[in-house]
Design an enzyme around this catalytic site. Sequence first.
Site, PDB file in Angstrom:
ATOM      1  N   CYS A   1      10.813 -19.934  -6.219  1.00 39.51           N
ATOM      2  CA  CYS A   1      12.122 -19.281  -6.295  1.00 39.51           C
ATOM      3  C   CYS A   1      13.204 -20.206  -6.842  1.00 39.51           C
ATOM      4  O   CYS A   1      14.183 -19.745  -7.409  1.00 39.51           O
ATOM      5  CB  CYS A   1      12.536 -18.746  -4.929  1.00 39.51           C
ATOM      6  SG  CYS A   1      12.437 -19.972  -3.624  1.00 39.51           S
TER       7      CYS A   1
ATOM      8  N   GLU B   1      16.481 -14.309   1.518  1.00 40.69           N
ATOM      9  CA  GLU B   1      16.228 -15.442   0.642  1.00 40.69           C
ATOM     10  C   GLU B   1      15.647 -14.862  -0.642  1.00 40.69           C
ATOM     11  O   GLU B   1      14.479 -14.488  -0.686  1.00 40.69           O
ATOM     12  CB  GLU B   1      15.244 -16.410   1.318  1.00 40.69           C
ATOM     13  CG  GLU B   1      15.804 -17.047   2.588  1.00 40.69           C
ATOM     14  CD  GLU B   1      16.655 -18.281   2.297  1.00 40.69           C
ATOM     15  OE1 GLU B   1      16.345 -18.990   1.310  1.00 40.69           O
ATOM     16  OE2 GLU B   1      17.609 -18.545   3.049  1.00 40.69           O
TER      17      GLU B   1
END
Lengths: 470, 488
Positions: B244, B210
């Site tokens: 993110c 990720e």
Amino acid sequence: MSDYGAIVQKLRDSFGTRKTRPAEFRISQLNSIVKLLRENEGAIVEALERDLRKPKFETMISEISMAINEANYAINHLASWMKPEHVEKSLVMKFDECFIRKEPLGVVLIIGAWNYPVQLVLVPLIGAIAAGNCAVVKPSELSDSTSSLLTELLPKYLDQSCFSVVCGGAKETTELLEQRFDHIFYTGGVSVARSVMRAASCHLTPVTLELGGKSPALVEGSCDVTATARRLVWARFFNAGQSCVAPDYVLCSPETRRLLLPALRDCITQLYGTEPRESRDFGRIINQRHFERIRDLLSNSQGRVEIGGETEEGERYIAPTVLVDVSESDPVMQEEIFGPVLPILTVESLEEAINFINRREKPLALYLYTGDSKVVTKVMECTSSGGFCSNDGLVHMTVITLPFGGVGSSGVGRYHGRFSFDTFSHQRSCVLRGFGLEWANQLRYPPYSEQKLERLLQATQERKWSCTLL
Amino acid sequence: MSMEKQAVERARTAFLTRRSRPLEFRAQQLKALQRMITEKERDIAAALKLDLNKNEFQTPLYELVGLESEIQLALEKLPEWAAPRTAEKTLLTISDEVYVQPEPLGVVLIIGAWNYPFALVIQPLIGAIAAGNAAVIKPSEVSEHTARLLGELLPQYIDKDLYPVVNGGVPETQELLRQRFDHVFYTGNCAVGKLVMEAAARHLTPVTLELGGKSPCYIDKDCDLSIVCRRITWGKYMNCGQTCIAPDYVLCDQSIQGRVVEEIKKALKEFYGDDLKTSPDYGRMINQRHFKRVTALLEGETVALGGESDEADCFIAPTVLTGVTGSSKVMQEEIFGPVLPLVSVGSVDEAIRFINQREKPLALYVFSYDSKLIKRMIAETSSGGVTANDVLLHYSISALPFGGVGNSGMGSYHGKHSFDRLSHLRSCLIKSLNMEAVNKVRYPPHSAKKLSWARFFILKRVRLGTLGRLALLAAFVALAALVAQRFL
């Protein structure tokens, strides 16, 4: 090297024009693959005969038909696979569209293997095309008649701006792997797989690795010995044992072994005649290196050849062979045999068999022959493997609705049917909102407070509510 | 033997006892995690405040609530997720059982990140536990208070052999990555992501990465900019830009940039008051290194809003830059800070081209009243996920897989996707030993006739209800008898 760069760039440019996206394009390419197979059946059969002395029957069902079936299945299902998938939403999101889009990745690399050189290149390619990608295909150089044929045929049938074939050996593959792809699909052995994954890591490219291992065949006392023997023999000696999911060795009790051996002998004779070397239905080893490798396994084995054992170098012929009195430390138990040799190891109990299997790497397939469904449950629960098949061999990989792939050192990822499409797609999550309900959003904005938090929690944690309200 | 190796071996030994498999055990562990979150909320919030100046309401909202609902979902759905999943049969398997059985993988390594240090460790852990695995947890050392807290709390609530916490820096992480796992789940940046995948390649371990990237945010000219900018402001400056999936930069027409800046200014005032630095709701940069990194990005740029900073406090004011181009320094890396560049584009085409020239981002945002424009922007770009007319939301829906593509990552999770990602979905074909007559078509010696029968049986698929299946089975048995007669 810049050659490969140019090839990949060309494909990337084509992908950028979006021509591979419409369903019509994908279907037309898939239809072309079907055409390729139907129109060149004879040539394919011949090529496989030259490479592996593969019997026509085997070529038809395990190479040509299988690929045609996958292509037709993809054509029939493409519309539903391509459709965005709408998902369950919470009450707060009721006015939003929440769905998963299936999108192509871009340019993928497919590295084939030599044992089923047509299937192992075309079936992944079918998935890549169905998912809307461009692809570089690199058939195995070991099956060179088939690879040459594919190199000649694929550009004739498929859009050359979107699909390229690259030939070569280890050196060329290494160079090819320096390019950047959006997915790498590799079928082959563990040590090359490591290099593939390492090369992929430089570009953060996801991989599918279809590997192998020693697939055990557990023959339990309550099985029908004759049927078991026949299915084992068929699965083991199909393609002269060169199948990633072939039963690699047998585990059974001494008593079962006593009954199994004559049954195996009979079945081998029934299927291949008294002189398998003269049977048109029995294949040959791919090349000298593998022939010697398997022959050496036989000669170095501390077991005893019970059936077969004959070899003929000129033809790369190894007879359907059964070894007995093989121990765990025997050379033949240290690597995947990938040849027509079936060692039989005896164990005293089911537990011992299970422990034996669990001491080793997770195999690609696990076979169990038994009449007792409780045994099936036990073995399945206590072991792990890519796939599991009871009371038969190989066939689980022909069920197109089952994902096919390994676990642990037998592989990463899976494919076949819809799973091929998924492998070569990106599942992109999308939420489409409107501009309204901004007052509801107020709850989430600073300044934060206890009340806002409570109200927001209430609003978002009501999955159970929505059932009552609606 | 190193401490890391010991932890992994203990986890593997514990996994091999099979105690993580029964659904009751998994549920019990998940409930214990839930209890931990409830009982220790204060401690967790305190740690997060020390690490990132997250305030007491932000923590439950953005770290804990999502986890609680994931735990609830897993508890509710576990029996369904873990059950065999039937697959459609082929003609030859019509009397067989054909299904996919989810199984645990074994020992999973979870490497957390520092920006949502609690959530990004616990969320994958929920998936790992639900799937029946053991898991070695390596929180990010950069968020040191949370890392320490996790090391203290997790063993108090969940099985400490199955789920050990290993704390440490780079050497400890490298040592962990030398061990063999059955899956490695990493949240962080691309550079380390490559190293993680390379290490995993040695053992052929599958990975979930990720990662991140520069998530673009396109604003169409004709929009209600006050709503648009409020939503963007919320998502961008939350956690001081260290998210993110924060909108990294904005693409919009030159003519609206002035108003965008104005509206962001208004929203900032609404959210954080007049004296932003004293607002309890505005975060801080995680450490000096990142503070310096982000402030350096401002050099040579036109600051339209904000720009103030205080190194001692790791404070950077919410900042907006204008006149930014594709080659500006601030456009060369993921900002991961409270700086929002506005890049001018003259058209949607230009915006799409700009986005496609760069690495695939983790998220794409597009604001427009025109749903055709939105659909076009989605269709002609790629990204991990998309939220249109808002930001961040696609993260919060557990039915949507969350993950990247290309440089933004591989694999996805949340909800059932976590369970599936951390399971082995094993294909099972349970046959009986009868119906051998039909099998005869596949055995040598071969003939052309056998070949056509074989192709028919082996490769045809059927989709039937039970009655249909029974009827077909009867016909099949009759056919089998006929075939047996011919080939016996």
